[in-house]
Design an enzyme around this catalytic site. Structure first.
Site, mmCIF file in Angstrom:
data_model
loop_
_atom_site.group_PDB
_atom_site.id
_atom_site.type_symbol
_atom_site.label_atom_id
_atom_site.label_comp_id
_atom_site.label_asym_id
_atom_site.label_seq_id
_atom_site.Cartn_x
_atom_site.Cartn_y
_atom_site.Cartn_z
ATOM 1 N N CYS A 125 5.792 6.947 4.130
ATOM 2 C CA CYS A 125 4.640 6.052 3.935
ATOM 3 C C CYS A 125 3.823 6.448 2.702
ATOM 4 O O CYS A 125 2.915 5.709 2.289
ATOM 5 C CB CYS A 125 3.756 6.042 5.174
ATOM 6 S SG CYS A 125 4.582 5.329 6.602
ATOM 7 N N GLU A 164 0.544 -3.749 12.064
ATOM 8 C CA GLU A 164 1.129 -3.366 10.784
ATOM 9 C C GLU A 164 2.616 -3.716 10.766
ATOM 10 O O GLU A 164 3.214 -3.910 9.709
ATOM 11 C CB GLU A 164 0.934 -1.866 10.550
ATOM 12 C CG GLU A 164 1.144 -1.447 9.123
ATOM 13 C CD GLU A 164 0.762 0.003 8.910
ATOM 14 O OE1 GLU A 164 -0.129 0.260 8.096
ATOM 15 O OE2 GLU A 164 1.352 0.877 9.578
ATOM 16 N N HIS A 206 4.951 0.595 -0.564
ATOM 17 C CA HIS A 206 5.731 -0.317 0.272
ATOM 18 C C HIS A 206 4.818 -1.441 0.752
ATOM 19 O O HIS A 206 3.623 -1.447 0.451
ATOM 20 C CB HIS A 206 6.359 0.430 1.467
ATOM 21 C CG HIS A 206 5.346 1.016 2.396
ATOM 22 N ND1 HIS A 206 4.691 2.197 2.147
ATOM 23 C CD2 HIS A 206 4.857 0.560 3.569
ATOM 24 C CE1 HIS A 206 3.854 2.464 3.132
ATOM 25 N NE2 HIS A 206 3.917 1.481 4.013
ATOM 26 N N HIS A 248 3.831 -4.575 3.952
ATOM 27 C CA HIS A 248 3.909 -4.992 5.357
ATOM 28 C C HIS A 248 3.564 -6.471 5.456
ATOM 29 O O HIS A 248 2.773 -6.983 4.671
ATOM 30 C CB HIS A 248 2.908 -4.241 6.234
ATOM 31 C CG HIS A 248 3.132 -2.779 6.329
ATOM 32 N ND1 HIS A 248 4.099 -2.226 7.131
ATOM 33 C CD2 HIS A 248 2.519 -1.741 5.712
ATOM 34 C CE1 HIS A 248 4.065 -0.908 7.020
ATOM 35 N NE2 HIS A 248 3.113 -0.580 6.161
ATOM 36 N N ASP A 257 -4.669 -10.756 1.055
ATOM 37 C CA ASP A 257 -3.330 -11.364 1.094
ATOM 38 C C ASP A 257 -2.655 -11.302 -0.283
ATOM 39 O O ASP A 257 -3.244 -11.696 -1.294
ATOM 40 C CB ASP A 257 -3.446 -12.820 1.553
ATOM 41 C CG ASP A 257 -2.089 -13.414 1.915
ATOM 42 O OD1 ASP A 257 -1.177 -12.632 2.280
ATOM 43 O OD2 ASP A 257 -1.954 -14.642 1.847
ATOM 44 N N HIS A 258 -1.421 -10.799 -0.290
ATOM 45 C CA HIS A 258 -0.645 -10.608 -1.525
ATOM 46 C C HIS A 258 -1.359 -9.720 -2.528
ATOM 47 O O HIS A 258 -1.302 -9.939 -3.736
ATOM 48 C CB HIS A 258 -0.237 -11.961 -2.135
ATOM 49 C CG HIS A 258 0.825 -12.655 -1.326
ATOM 50 N ND1 HIS A 258 0.568 -13.239 -0.106
ATOM 51 C CD2 HIS A 258 2.139 -12.829 -1.552
ATOM 52 C CE1 HIS A 258 1.676 -13.759 0.375
ATOM 53 N NE2 HIS A 258 2.659 -13.511 -0.476
ATOM 54 N N HIS A 304 0.846 -1.198 0.000
ATOM 55 C CA HIS A 304 0.000 0.000 0.000
ATOM 56 C C HIS A 304 0.877 1.242 0.000
ATOM 57 O O HIS A 304 2.102 1.161 0.110
ATOM 58 C CB HIS A 304 -0.964 0.008 1.191
ATOM 59 C CG HIS A 304 -0.352 0.429 2.497
ATOM 60 N ND1 HIS A 304 -1.071 1.029 3.511
ATOM 61 C CD2 HIS A 304 0.927 0.370 2.976
ATOM 62 C CE1 HIS A 304 -0.268 1.295 4.532
ATOM 63 N NE2 HIS A 304 0.942 0.899 4.243
HETATM 64 NI NI NI Z 1 2.571 1.216 5.528
#
Ligand code: NI
Length: 144
Positions: free
Chosen positions: A37, A129, A41, A43, A81-82, A18
């Site tokens: 942010c 996160e 990137h 997580h 997910d992914h 995100h």
């Molecule tokens: Ni983030």
């Protein structure tokens, strides 16, 4: 004395990408508010769902944890997910994908799937996160 009131929790993990970006702001304001942010990137998230209710004396359970796992995977994990949280997830469309916004959207997705379990109710969703940062949501009206 009434039946014991117990909380149970199931954890799941997912990976997603995100960036924090508000489309109504200028690029400069996004950079100022969100810092790095604002860059794309990813997580490795963890989500913990807590259900609370009365302990059934026959089954010895508040709720079958396998049912909670199944609901979490279907409603929360599989859609994210992914994936890109910003582009790929219908229930996050138009939202800035902060952990706060994601956890509130998770509640809206999961809570209806748990209503059929009459002896318990959704109490809290905790979203990690990172190892160091997590957010808790206790629903729109945690007093009831
Ligand atoms: Ni983030």
């Amino acid at each position: 004395m009434g039946a014991p009131f117990v909380e149970i929790t199931h954890s799941e993990e997912f990976s997603a990408s995100h960036r924090l970006h508000n489309a109504r702001w200028t690029a400069a304001k996004n950079r100022r508010i969100y810092g790095i942010c604002n860059n794309l990137h990813g997580h490795n998230y963890a989500v913990q769902v807590t259900v609370r209710g009365t302990l059934d004396s026959s089954s010895g359970m508040v709720m079958n944890l396998t049912d909670l796992m199944t609901a979490m995977r279907a409603r929360l994990i599989d859609p994210v997910d992914h994936k890109s949280l910003d582009r790929d997830v219908p229930f996050l469309r138009g939202k800035v994908t902060t952990a706060e916004n994601v956890v509130v959207a998770f509640w809206t997705e999961l809570e209806p799937a748990l209503r059929k379990f009459k002896t318990c109710r959704l109490h809290r969703i905790r979203l990690y996160e990172s190892r160091n940062n997590f957010v808790d949501y206790l629903g729109p009206d945690p007093s009831i």
